[in-house]
Design an enzyme around this catalytic site. Structure first.
Site, PDB file in Angstrom:
ATOM      1  N   ASP A 131      -7.458  -3.907   7.248  1.00  0.00           N
ATOM      2  CA  ASP A 131      -6.685  -4.975   6.604  1.00  0.00           C
ATOM      3  C   ASP A 131      -6.228  -6.053   7.596  1.00  0.00           C
ATOM      4  O   ASP A 131      -5.909  -7.169   7.201  1.00  0.00           O
ATOM      5  CB  ASP A 131      -5.457  -4.386   5.883  1.00  0.00           C
ATOM      6  CG  ASP A 131      -5.862  -3.611   4.631  1.00  0.00           C
ATOM      7  OD1 ASP A 131      -7.052  -3.598   4.286  1.00  0.00           O
ATOM      8  OD2 ASP A 131      -4.969  -3.000   4.004  1.00  0.00           O
TER       9      ASP A 131
ATOM     10  N   ASN B 247       0.806  -1.220   0.000  1.00  0.00           N
ATOM     11  CA  ASN B 247       0.000   0.000   0.000  1.00  0.00           C
ATOM     12  C   ASN B 247       0.840   1.271   0.000  1.00  0.00           C
ATOM     13  O   ASN B 247       0.305   2.366  -0.115  1.00  0.00           O
ATOM     14  CB  ASN B 247      -0.962  -0.002   1.195  1.00  0.00           C
ATOM     15  CG  ASN B 247      -2.114  -0.970   0.964  1.00  0.00           C
ATOM     16  OD1 ASN B 247      -2.244  -1.535  -0.116  1.00  0.00           O
ATOM     17  ND2 ASN B 247      -2.932  -1.161   1.978  1.00  0.00           N
TER      18      ASN B 247
ATOM     19  N   ASP C  21      -9.593  -5.312  -4.611  1.00  0.00           N
ATOM     20  CA  ASP C  21     -10.383  -6.249  -3.815  1.00  0.00           C
ATOM     21  C   ASP C  21     -11.829  -5.802  -3.761  1.00  0.00           C
ATOM     22  O   ASP C  21     -12.133  -4.611  -3.666  1.00  0.00           O
ATOM     23  CB  ASP C  21      -9.834  -6.314  -2.384  1.00  0.00           C
ATOM     24  CG  ASP C  21      -8.605  -7.201  -2.306  1.00  0.00           C
ATOM     25  OD1 ASP C  21      -8.531  -8.174  -3.073  1.00  0.00           O
ATOM     26  OD2 ASP C  21      -7.733  -6.908  -1.482  1.00  0.00           O
TER      27      ASP C  21
END
Ligand code: UD1
Length: 468
Positions: free
Chosen positions: A353, A63, A163
């Site tokens: 996450d 990320n 996602d």
């Protein structure tokens, strides 16, 4: 200067005319390649594993690196990113940036380092049209919008993929850029944006969106005048982006806080840099979850405890003990994990996450834990897979109620996304018998050799490619 409050409904849509990616530069060790579909049928087989011991080295964060790669659009020159994870999303982002006109070379990391290096050459010959088939594959593709509009005043891109946690709007990105003078045409084909040089603006986000903060940062560093971003996200990956931008010559105040003040400069005054990607805190937490569920004690080299503060504190409440030093952490499992209640929040809260890992851990903990998802309502899809392993989990709206069972049992499960896929691998190590995880291409998008790293700690796990 205008002040605009951001939020509201999503302008979602899809499909844009494809343009072919540019490949074929040579003279280096490895070249960015398109996504390899041959691994899409691979399965990971995890078997019940005893205590884990040893050391695992965690590479740079997905990320972060994807946004650092986008930042190289801002100025001409040759960049080098180090500590880059070997993951599919880096390859996809590299293909996307090459299609825009950058040249990217992957170089194996020197001995003693993990991951790989990326050499990125920006010659200034940029075509700000992002091919649909690449932009559609990763969420971070939206991060090219800010730098391209900021520097070239033009962008044509499909809406981002990534996602599937339910709706993932980009309204805050677009409204922020509109406040700076951009005009967008959002259709079912994607987004076309135009502007003269962007102007500084005073912007307050309704919610500290990671992606919107990053896009606004990369647009405002080359805008005319000063931009203030209030209620900005302050994840370690955003700090990493700010650090690289500052090295390039950008003027940013308030780094690490939720109020960022950016004084725009001309792109021609910026320079290319070398930058080391910040450690992946979610991969680090994955190895904590593994030792917590299997027992034992492991060293997680390069984990930055400061970036995982709230999560480590909640893991401590579950009974895990930590020894922390500047180079990493040692995590030691308790006899049995204790249940906790936990809610996901923007940084410094517990990141969404981490959540699939926490739910997996709670599934064999003593007692009942309630996990509340505050970011993505659709992010409980993996619960069905954990139930196949014998987990006792019920969902009530955005809460998961997890009743710890004595043990999980092996089964065939499907990885629904990156983090949930990793959580299923870890759960498989704690389950009795054998667990087969399919759709591992999701895991490959964000995990650098999870199987090798877990096996290195003594876990019984392997990856197989079924014959056709
Ligand atoms: C990034 C991470 C992802 C992580 C998430 C939250 C990357 C590539 N992905 O995603 O792994 O789970 O941060 O930590 O870095 N939202 C809007 N409008 C917008 C933007 C966001 O409503 O314009 C909403 C989203 O739907 C979501 C929430 O805000 O509910 C958080 O999104 P955001 O922080 O932007 O996450 P991403 O940058 O997409």
């Amino acid at each position: 200067m205008r002040r605009k409050r951001l939020g509201g409904q999503s302008p979602l849509g899809h499909a844009i005319e494809a343009s072919p990616p540019i490949h074929g530069h040579g003279g280096s060790i490895l070249i960015a390649m398109p996504f390899d579909p041959t691994n899409s049928h691979d399965v990971i087989v995890a078997s019940h594993s005893g205590p884990l011991f040893g050391e695992v080295v965690v590479p740079g964060a997905k990320n972060s690196v994807l946004k650092l790669m986008a930042a190289t659009l801002l100025a001409d020159g040759t960049y080098r990113l180090t500590n880059v994870p070997v993951i599919d999303d880096v390859d996809i982002m590299a293909d996307l940036l090459e299609a825009l006109g950058l040249r990217i070379t992957k170089i194996a990391a020197p001995r003693g380092e993990v991951g790989q290096h990326l050499e990125i050459v920006n010659s200034g010959a940029i075509r700000p049209v992002a091919p649909f088939e690449l932009a559609d594959r990763i969420r971070a593709s939206v991060n090219v919008v800010g730098p391209l509009l900021g520097r070239f005043g033009e962008i044509d891109i499909a809406l981002p993929g990534g996602d599937d946690f339910g709706g993932r709007p980009i309204d805050m990105h677009l409204r922020g850029l509109e406040a700076m003078g951009a005009v967008f045409d959002v259709t079912s084909d994607g987004i076309v944006g135009r502007c003269q040089r962007l102007r500084g603006a005073d912007i307050e986000f309704d919610f500290p969106s990671v992606g919107a903060t990053e896009n606004m940062l990369m647009a405002s560093v080359v805008a005319e005048g000063t931009t203030t971003l209030r209620n900005a996200a302050r994840e370690p990956e955003i700090v990493d982006l700010c650090e690289m931008l500052k090295k390039m010559g950008c003027r940013i105040e308030g780094v690490g806080t939720s109020n960022l003040v950016i004084h725009g400069v001309l792109p021609s005054t910026l320079q290319s840099v070398t930058h080391c990607v910040v450690t992946d805190r979610v991969q680090a937490a994955t190895y904590v979850a593994a030792v917590a569920m299997c027992g034992g004690s492991i060293r997680i080299e390069r984990a930055v405890a400061e970036h995982m503060g709230m999560m480590l504190s909640r893991f401590t409440d579950m009974g895990i003990s930590f020894q922390i030093d500047p180079a990493g952490i040692v995590a030691t499992a308790p006899q049995r994990l204790s249940s906790i209640d936990v809610a996901t929040l923007p940084y410094p809260g517990v990141a969404t996450d981490y959540k699939p890992l926490v739910v997996a851990m709670l599934s064999i903990a003593q007692g009942v834990g309630i996990v509340t998802e505050n970011l993505y309502p659709g992010r409980f899809r993996y619960v069905e897979e954990l139930r196949k392993l014998g987990a006792d989990i019920s969902i009530d709206g955005h809460h998961a109620v997890v009743r710890g069972v004595d043990h999980l049992r092996g089964a065939s499960v499907v990885a629904p996304d990156i983090r949930a896929g990793a959580a299923l691998v870890v759960a498989g190590l704690a389950a009795q018998g054998m667990t087969e995880i399919s759709d591992v291409f999701h895991i490959d998008r964000g995990y650098d050799d999870i199987v090798g790293r877990l096996a290195g700690l003594g876990a019984s796990v392997t990856r197989i490619r079924p014959e056709n």
